[in-house]
Scaffold this active site. Sequence first.
Site, PDB file in Angstrom:
ATOM      1  N   LYS A 130       0.832  -1.205   0.000  1.00 44.35           N
ATOM      2  CA  LYS A 130       0.000   0.000   0.000  1.00 44.35           C
ATOM      3  C   LYS A 130       0.866   1.255   0.000  1.00 44.35           C
ATOM      4  O   LYS A 130       0.655   2.167  -0.806  1.00 44.35           O
ATOM      5  CB  LYS A 130      -0.934  -0.016   1.222  1.00 44.35           C
ATOM      6  CG  LYS A 130      -1.887   1.152   1.293  1.00 44.35           C
ATOM      7  CD  LYS A 130      -1.362   2.228   2.218  1.00 44.35           C
ATOM      8  CE  LYS A 130      -2.314   3.420   2.235  1.00 44.35           C
ATOM      9  NZ  LYS A 130      -1.817   4.481   3.137  1.00 44.35           N
ATOM     10  N   ASP A 180      -6.201   0.647   0.531  1.00 44.78           N
ATOM     11  CA  ASP A 180      -6.254   0.641   1.988  1.00 44.78           C
ATOM     12  C   ASP A 180      -7.626   0.131   2.399  1.00 44.78           C
ATOM     13  O   ASP A 180      -8.382  -0.372   1.578  1.00 44.78           O
ATOM     14  CB  ASP A 180      -5.997   2.046   2.527  1.00 44.78           C
ATOM     15  CG  ASP A 180      -7.085   3.005   2.087  1.00 44.78           C
ATOM     16  OD1 ASP A 180      -7.890   2.629   1.217  1.00 44.78           O
ATOM     17  OD2 ASP A 180      -7.151   4.115   2.629  1.00 44.78           O
TER      18      ASP A 180
END
Length: 211
Positions: A120, A138
């Site tokens: 991420k 996320d």
Amino acid sequence: MVNAKIEKFFAALAKANPKPKGELEYTNPYTLLVAVVLSAQATDTGVNKATRSLFAAVDTPEKMVKLGEKKLRNHVRTIGLFNTKAKNILSLSKMLIERFDGKVPRDRAALESLPGVGRKTANVVLNIAFGEPTIAVDTHIFRLGNRTGLAPGKTPLAVEEALLRRVPKKYLRHAHHWLILHGRYVCKARKPDCPNCVVRQFCEYDAKTTA
DNA sequence: AACTCGGGGCA
DNA sequence: TGCCCAGAGTT
């Protein structure tokens, strides 16, 4: 979700976010990287508050090493998981100096080799700092992708791959940030604000719950 | 797949 | 006052 619908979906998000705030405001890849590492399982507002004075003085890995872990920890004391994060940021800064000429590498594998940097965080840096067409998934985007039907997937990686296939290329540069903001403030986990959602007419969740 | 790290924000 | 949060690393 069909292609024509997806095109309208992102056109609506683009119109609703003419001047997106947050990560896009970062012009320094290093401070961006540090900010994103700090943001894990914490609120963006809390991170911004804690890093304002820090980044005014410390904006390179060299300055961070000079500052030291103890003083860094003091700067980020109000952020959750600060102990591990401070340690990672010091270690990561030393690695940047020793292995990457003091610069943030434009390379996924290199980024993910840094402590505290997962997929991420790497995607955020590649997108915001280097303009690479990545989508950082996320918790917000994972939920939004599944709830709306835009990009269903069992894992974050599956949602990311679905988004990369479905998001029109011209929107790929900013899609990541629009989706995070929309998930954070409108398509919320607990109580989604469907009445004020600009993409509700393209959303499978809204159709199911209010039609 | 489950567990841990963690102070602050907000209901 | 309790629950949750812009994840990542380890077991």
